[in-house]
Design an enzyme around this catalytic site. Structure first.
Site, PDB file in Angstrom:
ATOM      1  N   CYS A 148       0.825  -1.211   0.000  1.00 42.60           N
ATOM      2  CA  CYS A 148       0.000   0.000   0.000  1.00 42.60           C
ATOM      3  C   CYS A 148       0.855   1.254   0.000  1.00 42.60           C
ATOM      4  CB  CYS A 148      -0.925  -0.013   1.213  1.00 42.60           C
ATOM      5  SG  CYS A 148      -2.073  -1.412   1.258  1.00 42.60           S
TER       6      CYS A 148
ATOM      7  N   ASN B 175      -0.305  -2.419  -7.421  1.00 46.96           N
ATOM      8  CA  ASN B 175      -0.354  -3.222  -6.204  1.00 46.96           C
ATOM      9  C   ASN B 175      -1.808  -3.407  -5.784  1.00 46.96           C
ATOM     10  OD1 ASN B 175       0.652  -4.376  -3.533  1.00 46.96           O
ATOM     11  ND2 ASN B 175      -0.604  -2.662  -2.841  1.00 46.96           N
ATOM     12  N   GLU B 176      -2.287  -4.640  -5.861  1.00 44.16           N
ATOM     13  CA  GLU B 176      -3.663  -4.950  -5.447  1.00 44.16           C
ATOM     14  C   GLU B 176      -4.666  -4.016  -6.117  1.00 44.16           C
ATOM     15  OE1 GLU B 176      -3.748  -4.976  -1.158  1.00 44.16           O
ATOM     16  OE2 GLU B 176      -2.865  -6.969  -1.047  1.00 44.16           O
TER      17      GLU B 176
END
Length: 802
Positions: free
Chosen positions: A233, A352-353
């Protein structure tokens, strides 16, 4: 009365003959396939003060006075008037500096990151920038927390002038104190402005602006094949794009780095550990750098997909900085910053994600973004290995739902030990014709104890054995996260935990090291026959418990609650404390929570005994980010469950289970709640079975899982260069057993056993007992392989030499 709190009672139930053994047959004559040469790596994210106050060796907290707009946080000023100034600054990177008005004598003291580790005989390098009209001396010191003891003292070299100038000093400590403080003693008069006050101890491999040696060495000891950075994150940031990681602001001298708000993990980062430092770390430990790029998405917002060219440019500039020749613009900048040779990034993860169904704020048009980045990267770097995102939250079988080609997909799994053990065969039947897999984040995050238990590590070990067995498709894997400062554990567990002076590895750390130390390069065929079966008396539901309601960063109201056994109201002991967190009020039968804090909980006062119950309540969202929580099976703050309605940014519903403080998802589904509307919620618990309904419509019917899954698991690999065979045997049950290890294709002349075990699977390490659960290695007779003793809750690696 003794309660079993979300635990599992395991019994070896089969009445096997006394001489019965688990048989493990290894065929070393015909390898199945090669082991991926890059299988085990590490993933770094600045979480839990993993960088500032952790791996990054800087000892001064808030060195540039940027952490707070109003006060010089982490600094104590005595004997001088002070203010933060925002003009006449050192450079454009700095937002403010500290100005002191000294009349005679004054001290400026910094706490460090929960203390500065003073070590007798150790030298410390100070640098700082000053300007002003100040006449007098400046002395740098290391002092005790109360200021009464002086551990080191040195005059600061240089003269304070009307324009900014750098001043330095070297201090040498005469005593040990992990809670020491840094202090500037001012003996003079005038106006003094300071900025970028930096204190460094010796660093890993002596690097300038380097890393804390003991923590970096623990990474090096893992022999990682790659380093994924900078997140996580942390890559995306939160609230606004300026809070994302922007590589170009993290290179060069520390005074030229502005730092940024690490909103995701709730502290400001200096970016002292920046793009160069990540790449230098990878080089120093022999790992390939794996760079995760931002695709124009941050937590809470995104750049429209047709306007993301600046993000693509940022990515391409980063790659030129890392890989380009010194004749290129950014290659020349790299050389100027001290590294003329390219770092040679070979792997890039695009986002990312950022491929989460029904989560627009974090996943807008991911495949279109992926294509734009992919096309740009491969046009200039055709051999670059690219990694794409797939669903990362709660899906056990995420898929790449696009015709765009992808080499590797990044799967993330945070579950309990039983899930990881059960998934030993997860990739056995995986389609080998499409793409490879990078398991970029995985860890036991539920039922791991406090710091991280042996049970948690064994679940991960069995999973890793399955990855190794299928490393023709699973090319890479990395545990997450790595680090936690024990003074700021926002995420747990973490495989390396530390204070200012000490560090320890959890059992999970040692499993990572054991697996990386014993990889081999060829997978062998193994047949395991276990004459034992294991009855699982799954007493997941507690004997006595409570129900309740709650919120997460949301304001909500509740009414008309009822608790029955299906026919009549449940009775029990009335507890005095019901409001555990939040601002709760009651008005005309409506219970309201008005705080914006997370995990606000109000319990029903009745603590009851019943294996079966029905809980009904009406709930209304009044404001905030999410929906509401319905608690059940509540025993204590470390053990309970909740139904999460409108969680994850008001995008999903879920049932979550908290075991010994670790939270895991039992079930999830898309879900959203409206402001101001009353919802009818019904929850039925029957033993370990849970059914939940919203406005009369069933949304979940599931079973609470046990924390561990007992069994004996075996795999084997071969080192084709040495001929050694490496056999791994994990026993996740509590029962000791013996193994008859049979070998085809090798006649070993030596056997070395490395074992991780303890008296109980719940045992852990901590800062005072760092090796309570740690591997032990011994030579064993080859003859012992016919009846090899395998303790309960143990990981065993046997290296067989010719």
């Amino acid at each position: 009365m003794k309660h079993i709190l979300f635990s599992t009672l395991l019994l070896a139930a089969l009445s096997a003959p006394a001489e019965a053994q688990v048989s493990v047959n290894v065929d070393a004559s015909q390898p199945v396939h090669a082991v991926s040469p890059n299988l085990y790596g590490i993933f770094f994210e600045d979480i839990n003060h993993a960088a500032d106050g952790g791996l990054y060796a800087e000892l001064i907290r808030n060195r540039s006075f940027e952490d707070d707009a109003k006060t010089a946080s982490s600094w104590t000023i005595n004997g001088a008037k002070s203010q933060l100034v925002k003009s006449g600054l050192l450079n454009k990177a700095q937002g403010q500096a500290l100005q002191l008005q000294v009349s005679k004598n004054a001290t400026l003291t910094n706490d460090g990151f929960w203390g500065i580790n003073a070590v007798q005989g150790r030298s410390y390098r100070l640098s700082m920038w000053t300007k002003g009209k100040y006449k007098g001396t400046i002395t740098a010191r290391l002092v005790s927390a109360d200021g009464k003891k002086v551990y080191a003292e040195a005059p600061v070299a240089g003269t304070v002038r009307g324009s900014w100038a750098k001043q330095t000093a070297e201090l040498k400590a005469n005593a040990n104190d992990p809670k020491a403080k840094f202090q500037l003693l001012l003996n003079g008069k005038g106006t003094l402005t300071l900025d970028v006050v930096s204190l460094f101890p010796p660093t890993f491999k002596g690097r300038a602006n380097g890393l804390r040696p003991d923590l970096a060495q623990m990474l090096d000891d893992l022999h990682p094949k790659f380093l994924r950075f900078p997140g996580g994150c942390f890559v995306e940031g939160q609230e606004r794009p300026e809070n994302a990681f922007h590589w170009e602001k993290t290179v060069g001298p520390i005074e030229s780095r502005p730092g940024h708000q690490n909103v995701n993990w709730r502290y400001r980062t200096s970016d002292g550990m920046g793009f160069d430092e990540y790449l230098q770390l990878a080089e120093d430990i022999g790992a390939k750098p794996l760079y995760v790029v931002n695709v124009g998405i941050w937590h809470g917002g995104f750049t429209p997909v047709d306007s993301i060219q600046p993000w693509i440019d940022e990515c391409m500039n980063a790659l030129e900085y890392a890989n380009g020749p010194v004749t290129s613009k950014y290659g020349a900048l790299r050389a100027k910053n001290g590294h003329p040779q390219p770092y040679n990034i070979e792997y890039v993860e695009i986002g990312n994600e950022n491929n989460q169904p029904n989560v627009e704020f974090q996943s807008d048009h991911y495949y279109a973004r992926y294509k734009k980045f992919r096309d740009a990267i491969l046009a200039k770097y055709p051999k670059m290995h690219l990694i794409g995102d797939v669903e990362a939250w709660g899906n056990d079988h995420p898929v790449w739902d696009s015709r765009e080609p992808v080499e590797l997909i990044d799967e993330h799994y945070y579950r309990n030990p039983a899930w990881f053990t059960k998934e030993f065969h997860h990739y056995d039947s995986y389609d080998r014709t499409k793409h490879g897999v990078y398991v970029g984040e995985y860890a036991v995050t539920q039922g791991f104890g406090n710091m991280g238990s042996l049970d948690a590590a064994l679940g991960e070990a069995v999973y890793m054995m399955g990855l190794e067995n299928n490393s023709d498709v699973v090319r890479m894997a990395s545990y997450a996260p790595i680090f936690a400062n024990l003074n700021n554990r926002m995420w747990a567990p973490d495989m390396i935990q530390f204070t200012s002076d000490r560090a320890f590895g959890t059992p999970s750390y040692y499993i990572q090291k054991m697996m990386a130390d014993h990889v081999g390069d060829e997978v062998l065929k193994v047949e395991t026959k276990n004459p034992y079966t294991y009855e699982q008396s799954a007493r997941v539901k507690p004997d006595t418990c409570q129900v309740g309601v709650g919120t997460w960063a949301t304001q909500a109201s509740f009414k008309d609650a009822s608790l029955t056994d299906g026919t009549k109201m449940l009775q029990g002991e009335t507890m005095q404390k019901t409001d555990l967190k939040g601002q709760w009020t009651v008005n005309d039968g409506v219970v309201s929570q008005t705080s914006n804090d997370e995990s606000c909980i109000r319990l029903d006062p009745v603590r009851f005994v019943s294996n079966r119950y029905h809980y009904h309540v009406k709930a209304r969202k009044d404001g905030g980010n999410e929906g509401f929580l319905i608690l059940f099976n509540y025993v204590d703050p470390q053990n309970y469950c909740w139904l999460n309605i409108g969680g994850w940014g008001n995008t999903q519903n879920g049932i979550e289970q908290i075991i010994r403080g670790g939270k895991g998802q039992v079930a999830t589904a898309p879900g959203h709640v409206e402001n101001g509307r009353w919802y009818d919620i019904d929850l039925d618990v029957d033993g370990d079975s849970v059914t939940a309904s919203l406005d009369g419509k069933q949304i979940f019917a599931t079973k609470l899982p046990a924390n561990t899954l007992p069994g004996v698991f075996a795999t084997a690999t071969k080192d084709s260069k040495t001929g050694r065979v490496i056999v791994k045997i994990a026993n996740t049950s509590k029962e000791n057993t013996t193994v008859d290890l049979s070998l085809n294709g090798i006649r070993p002349t030596s056997a070395v056993l490395t074992r991780l075990s303890a008296r109980s699977g719940e045992e852990e390490n901590d800062i005072d007992h760092p090796t309570n659960v740690s591997p032990q290695t011994s030579n064993i007779p080859v003859e012992a392989l016919k009846a090899l003793e395998i303790p309960g809750t143990s990981m065993n690696i046997i290296v067989l030499g010719k």
